[in-house]
Every structure is written in C-alpha cells, then in structure tokens.
Design a protein around this motif. Structure first.
Motif, PDB file in Angstrom:
ATOM      1  N   LEU A   1      -6.505  -2.139 -17.645  1.00 32.15           N
ATOM      2  CA  LEU A   1      -6.887  -3.551 -17.806  1.00 32.15           C
ATOM      3  C   LEU A   1      -6.396  -4.347 -16.589  1.00 32.15           C
ATOM      4  O   LEU A   1      -5.225  -4.254 -16.229  1.00 32.15           O
ATOM      5  CB  LEU A   1      -6.218  -4.098 -19.069  1.00 32.15           C
ATOM      6  CG  LEU A   1      -6.512  -5.555 -19.402  1.00 32.15           C
ATOM      7  CD1 LEU A   1      -7.826  -5.672 -20.176  1.00 32.15           C
ATOM      8  CD2 LEU A   1      -5.391  -6.169 -20.220  1.00 32.15           C
ATOM      9  N   LEU A   2      -7.277  -5.099 -15.970  1.00 32.06           N
ATOM     10  CA  LEU A   2      -6.858  -5.948 -14.852  1.00 32.06           C
ATOM     11  C   LEU A   2      -6.699  -7.377 -15.366  1.00 32.06           C
ATOM     12  O   LEU A   2      -7.677  -8.023 -15.769  1.00 32.06           O
ATOM     13  CB  LEU A   2      -7.857  -5.887 -13.700  1.00 32.06           C
ATOM     14  CG  LEU A   2      -7.475  -6.775 -12.498  1.00 32.06           C
ATOM     15  CD1 LEU A   2      -6.093  -6.413 -11.947  1.00 32.06           C
ATOM     16  CD2 LEU A   2      -8.511  -6.675 -11.394  1.00 32.06           C
ATOM     17  N   PHE A   3      -5.458  -7.839 -15.349  1.00 29.47           N
ATOM     18  CA  PHE A   3      -5.086  -9.153 -15.894  1.00 29.47           C
ATOM     19  C   PHE A   3      -4.623 -10.022 -14.730  1.00 29.47           C
ATOM     20  O   PHE A   3      -3.646  -9.699 -14.055  1.00 29.47           O
ATOM     21  CB  PHE A   3      -3.956  -8.936 -16.911  1.00 29.47           C
ATOM     22  CG  PHE A   3      -3.536 -10.159 -17.666  1.00 29.47           C
ATOM     23  CD1 PHE A   3      -4.084 -10.451 -18.909  1.00 29.47           C
ATOM     24  CD2 PHE A   3      -2.574 -11.013 -17.154  1.00 29.47           C
ATOM     25  CE1 PHE A   3      -3.685 -11.576 -19.622  1.00 29.47           C
ATOM     26  CE2 PHE A   3      -2.176 -12.141 -17.859  1.00 29.47           C
ATOM     27  CZ  PHE A   3      -2.732 -12.417 -19.098  1.00 29.47           C
ATOM     28  N   VAL A   4      -5.337 -11.107 -14.467  1.00 28.41           N
ATOM     29  CA  VAL A   4      -5.082 -11.892 -13.252  1.00 28.41           C
ATOM     30  C   VAL A   4      -4.666 -13.316 -13.598  1.00 28.41           C
ATOM     31  O   VAL A   4      -5.439 -14.074 -14.211  1.00 28.41           O
ATOM     32  CB  VAL A   4      -6.343 -11.930 -12.348  1.00 28.41           C
ATOM     33  CG1 VAL A   4      -6.101 -12.818 -11.126  1.00 28.41           C
ATOM     34  CG2 VAL A   4      -6.721 -10.511 -11.907  1.00 28.41           C
TER      35      VAL A   4
ATOM     36  N   ILE B   1      -5.242  -2.519  -6.158  1.00 27.21           N
ATOM     37  CA  ILE B   1      -5.932  -2.475  -7.460  1.00 27.21           C
ATOM     38  C   ILE B   1      -6.922  -1.304  -7.483  1.00 27.21           C
ATOM     39  O   ILE B   1      -6.965  -0.524  -8.440  1.00 27.21           O
ATOM     40  CB  ILE B   1      -6.653  -3.817  -7.728  1.00 27.21           C
ATOM     41  CG1 ILE B   1      -5.621  -4.928  -7.975  1.00 27.21           C
ATOM     42  CG2 ILE B   1      -7.612  -3.698  -8.915  1.00 27.21           C
ATOM     43  CD1 ILE B   1      -6.198  -6.337  -7.952  1.00 27.21           C
ATOM     44  N   ASP B   2      -7.695  -1.153  -6.403  1.00 28.23           N
ATOM     45  CA  ASP B   2      -8.664  -0.043  -6.333  1.00 28.23           C
ATOM     46  C   ASP B   2      -7.962   1.304  -6.459  1.00 28.23           C
ATOM     47  O   ASP B   2      -8.427   2.207  -7.155  1.00 28.23           O
ATOM     48  CB  ASP B   2      -9.402  -0.072  -4.992  1.00 28.23           C
ATOM     49  CG  ASP B   2     -10.436  -1.184  -4.956  1.00 28.23           C
ATOM     50  OD1 ASP B   2     -10.808  -1.672  -6.039  1.00 28.23           O
ATOM     51  OD2 ASP B   2     -10.842  -1.575  -3.842  1.00 28.23           O
ATOM     52  N   LEU B   3      -6.837   1.412  -5.768  1.00 29.50           N
ATOM     53  CA  LEU B   3      -6.134   2.692  -5.725  1.00 29.50           C
ATOM     54  C   LEU B   3      -5.519   3.053  -7.080  1.00 29.50           C
ATOM     55  O   LEU B   3      -5.511   4.216  -7.482  1.00 29.50           O
ATOM     56  CB  LEU B   3      -5.029   2.591  -4.656  1.00 29.50           C
ATOM     57  CG  LEU B   3      -4.492   3.856  -4.053  1.00 29.50           C
ATOM     58  CD1 LEU B   3      -5.605   4.632  -3.357  1.00 29.50           C
ATOM     59  CD2 LEU B   3      -3.398   3.505  -3.027  1.00 29.50           C
ATOM     60  N   LEU B   4      -5.012   2.054  -7.787  1.00 24.61           N
ATOM     61  CA  LEU B   4      -4.208   2.341  -8.980  1.00 24.61           C
ATOM     62  C   LEU B   4      -4.958   2.198 -10.304  1.00 24.61           C
ATOM     63  O   LEU B   4      -4.408   2.516 -11.359  1.00 24.61           O
ATOM     64  CB  LEU B   4      -2.962   1.441  -9.002  1.00 24.61           C
ATOM     65  CG  LEU B   4      -1.974   1.681  -7.856  1.00 24.61           C
ATOM     66  CD1 LEU B   4      -0.804   0.698  -7.951  1.00 24.61           C
ATOM     67  CD2 LEU B   4      -1.447   3.117  -7.873  1.00 24.61           C
TER      68      LEU B   4
ATOM     69  N   LEU C   1       0.821  -1.225   0.000  1.00 24.30           N
ATOM     70  CA  LEU C   1       0.000   0.000   0.000  1.00 24.30           C
ATOM     71  C   LEU C   1       0.849   1.267   0.000  1.00 24.30           C
ATOM     72  O   LEU C   1       0.537   2.216  -0.744  1.00 24.30           O
ATOM     73  CB  LEU C   1      -0.965  -0.007   1.177  1.00 24.30           C
ATOM     74  CG  LEU C   1      -2.369  -0.548   0.876  1.00 24.30           C
ATOM     75  CD1 LEU C   1      -3.242  -0.499   2.131  1.00 24.30           C
ATOM     76  CD2 LEU C   1      -3.039   0.239  -0.254  1.00 24.30           C
ATOM     77  N   PRO C   2       1.936   1.332   0.813  1.00 25.87           N
ATOM     78  CA  PRO C   2       2.787   2.529   0.722  1.00 25.87           C
ATOM     79  C   PRO C   2       3.336   2.777  -0.685  1.00 25.87           C
ATOM     80  O   PRO C   2       3.387   3.918  -1.146  1.00 25.87           O
ATOM     81  CB  PRO C   2       3.923   2.227   1.717  1.00 25.87           C
ATOM     82  CG  PRO C   2       3.297   1.288   2.711  1.00 25.87           C
ATOM     83  CD  PRO C   2       2.320   0.463   1.935  1.00 25.87           C
ATOM     84  N   ILE C   3       3.714   1.712  -1.387  1.00 22.26           N
ATOM     85  CA  ILE C   3       4.199   1.887  -2.769  1.00 22.26           C
ATOM     86  C   ILE C   3       3.066   2.458  -3.631  1.00 22.26           C
ATOM     87  O   ILE C   3       3.249   3.445  -4.363  1.00 22.26           O
ATOM     88  CB  ILE C   3       4.687   0.538  -3.355  1.00 22.26           C
ATOM     89  CG1 ILE C   3       5.958   0.059  -2.656  1.00 22.26           C
ATOM     90  CG2 ILE C   3       4.920   0.665  -4.867  1.00 22.26           C
ATOM     91  CD1 ILE C   3       6.381  -1.369  -3.022  1.00 22.26           C
ATOM     92  N   ALA C   4       1.873   1.856  -3.514  1.00 25.11           N
ATOM     93  CA  ALA C   4       0.734   2.304  -4.333  1.00 25.11           C
ATOM     94  C   ALA C   4       0.364   3.749  -3.992  1.00 25.11           C
ATOM     95  O   ALA C   4       0.069   4.564  -4.881  1.00 25.11           O
ATOM     96  CB  ALA C   4      -0.454   1.370  -4.119  1.00 25.11           C
TER      97      ALA C   4
ATOM     98  N   ALA D   1     -12.398 -12.403  -9.462  1.00 26.87           N
ATOM     99  CA  ALA D   1     -13.734 -11.808  -9.632  1.00 26.87           C
ATOM    100  C   ALA D   1     -13.659 -10.420 -10.267  1.00 26.87           C
ATOM    101  O   ALA D   1     -14.587  -9.989 -10.943  1.00 26.87           O
ATOM    102  CB  ALA D   1     -14.434 -11.725  -8.285  1.00 26.87           C
ATOM    103  N   ARG D   2     -12.539  -9.723 -10.063  1.00 25.99           N
ATOM    104  CA  ARG D   2     -12.397  -8.355 -10.591  1.00 25.99           C
ATOM    105  C   ARG D   2     -11.793  -8.320 -12.007  1.00 25.99           C
ATOM    106  O   ARG D   2     -11.718  -7.252 -12.614  1.00 25.99           O
ATOM    107  CB  ARG D   2     -11.435  -7.554  -9.704  1.00 25.99           C
ATOM    108  CG  ARG D   2     -11.736  -7.572  -8.248  1.00 25.99           C
ATOM    109  CD  ARG D   2     -12.562  -6.342  -7.903  1.00 25.99           C
ATOM    110  NE  ARG D   2     -12.588  -6.219  -6.464  1.00 25.99           N
ATOM    111  CZ  ARG D   2     -11.897  -5.301  -5.781  1.00 25.99           C
ATOM    112  NH1 ARG D   2     -11.158  -4.427  -6.415  1.00 25.99           N
ATOM    113  NH2 ARG D   2     -11.980  -5.256  -4.469  1.00 25.99           N
TER     114      ARG D   2
END
Ligand code: PXL
Length: 278
Positions: free
Chosen positions: A102-105, A93-96, A59-62, A132-133
């Motif tokens: 595109l979210l690739f999982v 993910i929410d923050l960035l 989180l600190p990095i994000a 799910a996201r």
C-alpha cells in the motif's frame, strides 16, 4: 505482524514526522522501518533550524533491502527534504513496492495557506508526482489547493471540499482524505473520496480551539496503523480523528506544546483500547 517503512525526516526535537510515526505505529502493533529523508535540529517552525539532506542515502538503503528481499506491507511517505529528492523517492517506491504494498502519501509541505519554510513555489508540483502514485493520500486543505491550483479558503462549504477531493484524485491518487475539515465552528474532522467507487465519507468530532504542530503526522500514522491492523479506511479515519483530538485534549495545560508538539505519549493507551475492541 505487518511491516511498513516510513519515508520522512527526523526532526531531532519538536514532535513530528518519524518521532511521531514510530511510537504511534509501534503502539498499534505495526513494525515501522524508517528511511530518513533528512536530519533537522528541530522542525522548520523553529527559527535557525539545521538540515542535512539525506537524498544520497535513500537508493543505497533501498537497494540493500532489495538484496535482502525485505517485504513491505506499506510505504508511508511524509515530509521530503527538497525538490531534488522527489525523483529519488519515486525510484525508491518503484524498487520496494510489490503488488500488495500500500502506498500511503502524506504530502506534508504546507498549512494555514502557506508552504513550510524549506520549500519554494515549485515544490507542490513535485510533491504531486508522489501523490499521483498513492493508493491513499491525506493532504490538508492548503496542500490540496497548492497541488491542484484551487483557491485556498478558510470559509467553505461541502461543494468546495468535494471539488478539492476530486481534483486531488484527478492527479492520480485512488483514495483521498482531506484533513482539518470543518463545516461548523465546534466540529473538526476529515472528508474522504474513493475514486473507484465514487463514494464520499466524512467524520467529525469536537473542535478544540487551539491548533498544534505535528497533529497532521499523528493523524496520518494512526490512519495507516489502523488499516494495517485490519480496519477499513473509514474505521481507521474515525480512530485517527478521535485519537488526534485526544492528544490535543491531554496537552491543553502544556505551554510548550506550540513548539514541542502535543503530548501524544499520554494518549497512547486509547490506541490499545480501541484496537482491542476492533
Ligand atoms: O509536521 C510536519 C513537518 C514535518 N517535518 C518537518 C516540519 C514539519 C512542519 O513544519 O518542519 C521538518
């Protein structure tokens, strides 16, 4: 140039995760930022591996990137370090994410019917929250079964694979690609499902007898790289199947490959060639 960030571990030896994603995406002309989920002495097939979980750093990095208005064309998640880390990764993910990220999982957690050594039986349900996201997710058959409660089979038909694809999509993922699919002894490839159009797609190439560690990571990075370079998902999957096979073919004579991974470095020219033609 497109910029993505890959959220997965650094295994210091034994080509996989970030030591694969970075060179493959660089060779494809895509900027690959990294967010390491853990530092391991080696991947978890090496007995006695060490692991420093980096959950507290994520989180600190994000948050720092957020202050710098870093724009990401894609977020690519792979091996996550622990059950506890999943919630943090969802917050990252929410923050960035912007509306065009595109979210690739790649739910990298299991193969050949078994979870990797670091994970307990509760982990697939946690990973399913990331899947799910996803706009695109690329599980292998084992991972798909563990997340959907389906029976893992080594012998199957197309109806079994279609059902698995739709079951993963029902978790929330928009496009699902099952890797390591084979309907005939001498072919291997992938089958995909787009939940928005209802379309299925498959692509197969020659199957080499041996199975190597880290090839799922090569496949995932190549698929995303292709898409970032403007290929359709289907074109990118074709390239990823062909390139993954090429990495296996150039490795055949290496007795260390089972541990250290395939010699993908020798196959990289294929990516330049194929993207040049695209
Ligand atoms: O290739 C998947 C992978 C990634 N990262 C770590 C692993 C594995 C597979 O075993 O152990 C640490």
């Amino acid at each position: 140039m497109k910029r993505i960030v890959s959220i997965q571990d650094i295994s210091c030896i034994g080509r996989c995760s970030l030591t694969v994603a970075l060179p493959v995406l660089s060779a494809m002309g895509v900027e690959c930022g990294i967010m390491p989920t853990a530092v391991l002495s080696a991947h978890t097939m090496f007995p006695g591996f060490t692991c420093a979980d980096l959950t507290g750093e994520l989180l600190p990095i994000a948050q720092h990137w957020k202050t710098q208005n870093v724009h990401l064309d894609a977020i690519y998640t792979g091996y996550l370090a622990s059950t506890e880390q999943v919630e943090t990764v969802l917050s990252v993910i929410d923050l960035l994410s912007d509306e065009d990220t595109l979210l690739f999982v790649d739910p990298a957690m299991a193969d050949h019917g078994k979870l990797y050594a670091a994970f307990g039986p509760e982990f697939p349900a946690e990973m399913a929250k990331v899947v799910a996201r996803a706009h695109i997710t690329v599980p292998n058959i084992t991972e798909a079964c563990l997340m959907t409660g389906r029976e893992y089979r080594t012998e199957y038909d197309e109806a079994y694979i279609r059902d698995l694809l739709q079951a993963v999509a029902a978790l929330g993922a928009k496009k699902v690609v099952l890797t390591g699919v084979s309907f005939a002894p001498d072919t291997l490839g992938c089958m995909a499902y787009d939940s928005e159009t209802g379309e299925f797609f498959s692509y197969f190439n020659h199957r080499d007898g041996a199975s190597y560690h880290g090839t799922g990571d090569i496949f995932a990075a190549t698929t995303l790289g292709g898409m970032m370079r403007g290929l359709s998902l289907y074109e990118a999957l074709t390239l990823a199947v062909d390139f993954t096979l090429e990495t296996i073919l150039v490795t055949r004579s290496d007795p260390d490959a089972a541990w250290y991974g395939v010699e993908f470095e020798r196959a990289l020219p294929m990516l330049y060639r194929r993207l040049g033609e695209a």
